[in-house]
Scaffold this motif. Structure first.
Motif: not given
Length: 401
Positions: A62-63, A109-114, A119-123
């Protein structure tokens, strides 16, 4: 004898999915207490060890980086490459290696991780913006391309920041640098000559540049300009400037050439550009021709002979004429160090060159010292020029001609 996964135990897909759904509907991280509460809400009874294992698994999914989380903790890994849900590769200094024990359930699952990393990078990363090149808060460089642009499934790559800086002595011990090559490079730094390290992807350019910056005199001020914080020299006076990508409205971006101009106003003793690949080449050439000694950078190039042509292409794309690029390049008197990488992943110093103009005015890379795979030095046409420029900072050895 190992116990099979049962409903209500960590690893059970149905329990994981139900607990995941509950946690996603709440704010906050997947802490053990929140996981335990979600498990109890599902009517399951687990022991402390099972709750902890479940919270780790869900927290990573999740994180964190999901199935890739264990790979991020291995200090020898520099690259993680995912080619769809069932192909994960790593680079750990021995060439690319597949990791068959690490995989994803499916492409979602790969797409969700990407998308989570984006989102962490603000993109954003979705059908309207199906690729991304970004820097994560951890310092890792992240790139991803979504299916169907990638027919085999979502592809992502992570270039991980170096955990430590290698010294020149350690590079020599690892056979990445021949002893005489290391002494020549040390002399180049001591003589405050501008230098450029070139090579292909993964050839060790950043590693060598960090090692060389670590031997700069402690009294000198280093200004580093990079896309991501990859250079980590062991030096007491380092100022780092990093680019910033544009936001989703395509505003607020800060590129390397902007930062090079700012760095010139910050009283650098040495201006260092992590990688030259765009219009910043014009500012860097100007800096090296206006009294900024000892500057350095890296450049992607197949051979040292290709360096003038690569800089010409970058300079002309930035608005300089071909004659202006070669005129400025010749005046910089840059020394070029070329690195190669073998099929087995071995990196080594292959050549040191000086720049010189031919009768037509075009700058050429002239070999000064060539090193074979065993480290033996063969002097080239520019050997006398290199010895002259390093006089007082390096004592050349007697080598066969």
């Amino acid at each position: 004898m190992s116990q099979p996964d049962l409903p209500g135990r960590p690893g059970d897909p149905q329990l994981l999915e139900r607990v995941r759904a509950r946690l996603l509907g709440q704010a906050g991280p997947a802490t053990p207490s929140r996981v335990a509460a979600a498990v109890r809400a599902e009517g399951e009874i687990l022991g402390d060890a099972e709750v902890l294992a479940l919270s780790r698994e869900l927290g990573a999914e999740l994180t964190g980086a999901g199935p890739l989380e264990p790979l991020l903790g291995r200090p020898e890994i520099t690259d993680i490459l995912v080619n769809g849900p069932h192909e994960v590769w790593i680079e750990a200094g021995r060439g690319l290696e597949r990791v068959p024990e690490v995989s994803f359930p499916d492409d979602d699952a790969v797409r969700s991780l990407a998308q989570r990393l984006a989102a962490q990078a603000g993109r954003r990363l979705d059908a309207a913006a199906p690729w991304i090149d970004a820097r994560l808060t951890s310092g890792a460089r992240f790139h991803a391309v979504l299916a169907p642009l990638s027919p085999g499934g979502t592809c992502l790559s992570l270039r991980l920041p170096r955990r430590r800086v290698f010294t020149l002595a350690e590079l020599v011990a690892a056979h990445g640098l021949p002893p005489e090559g290391a002494e020549i490079l040390r002399g180049i730094v001591a003589a405050r000559l501008p230098f450029l390290i070139c090579g292909g992807t993964g050839s060790g350019k950043t590693t060598l540049l960090s090692a060389l910056l670590s031997v700069v005199a402690p009294s000198e001020r280093l200004i580093l300009v990079e896309d991501a914080p990859e250079l980590r020299p062991d030096h007491p006076h380092v100022v780092q400037l990093q680019t910033r990508p544009a936001n989703i409205e395509d505003r607020g971006g800060v590129e390397i050439h902007h930062l090079v101009r700012q760095a010139l106003r910050m009283r650098p003793d040495r201006l260092v550009v992590g990688e030259v690949r765009g219009p910043e080449v014009t500012s860097l050439l100007n800096a090296l021709n206006t009294g900024h000694e000892g500057g350095a950078c890296t450049l992607h190039a197949n051979t040292a002979a290709d360096v003038p042509a690569r800089l010409e292409a970058l300079g002309c794309a930035a608005g300089l004429s071909r004659a202006a690029v070669h005129s400025q390049l010749a005046a910089t008197r840059v020394v070029v160090a070329h690195l190669t990488r073998s099929d087995t992943g071995t990196r080594r110093l292959a050549e040191i060159c000086c720049l010189a103009r031919d009768p037509t005015g075009v700058v050429q890379s002239v070999p000064a010292a060539t090193f074979n795979p065993t480290g033996a030095l063969t002097p080239g046409p520019a050997w006398p020029e290199l010895c002259r420029r390093l006089q007082g900072h390096w004592t050349p050895v007697e080598v066969p001609r």
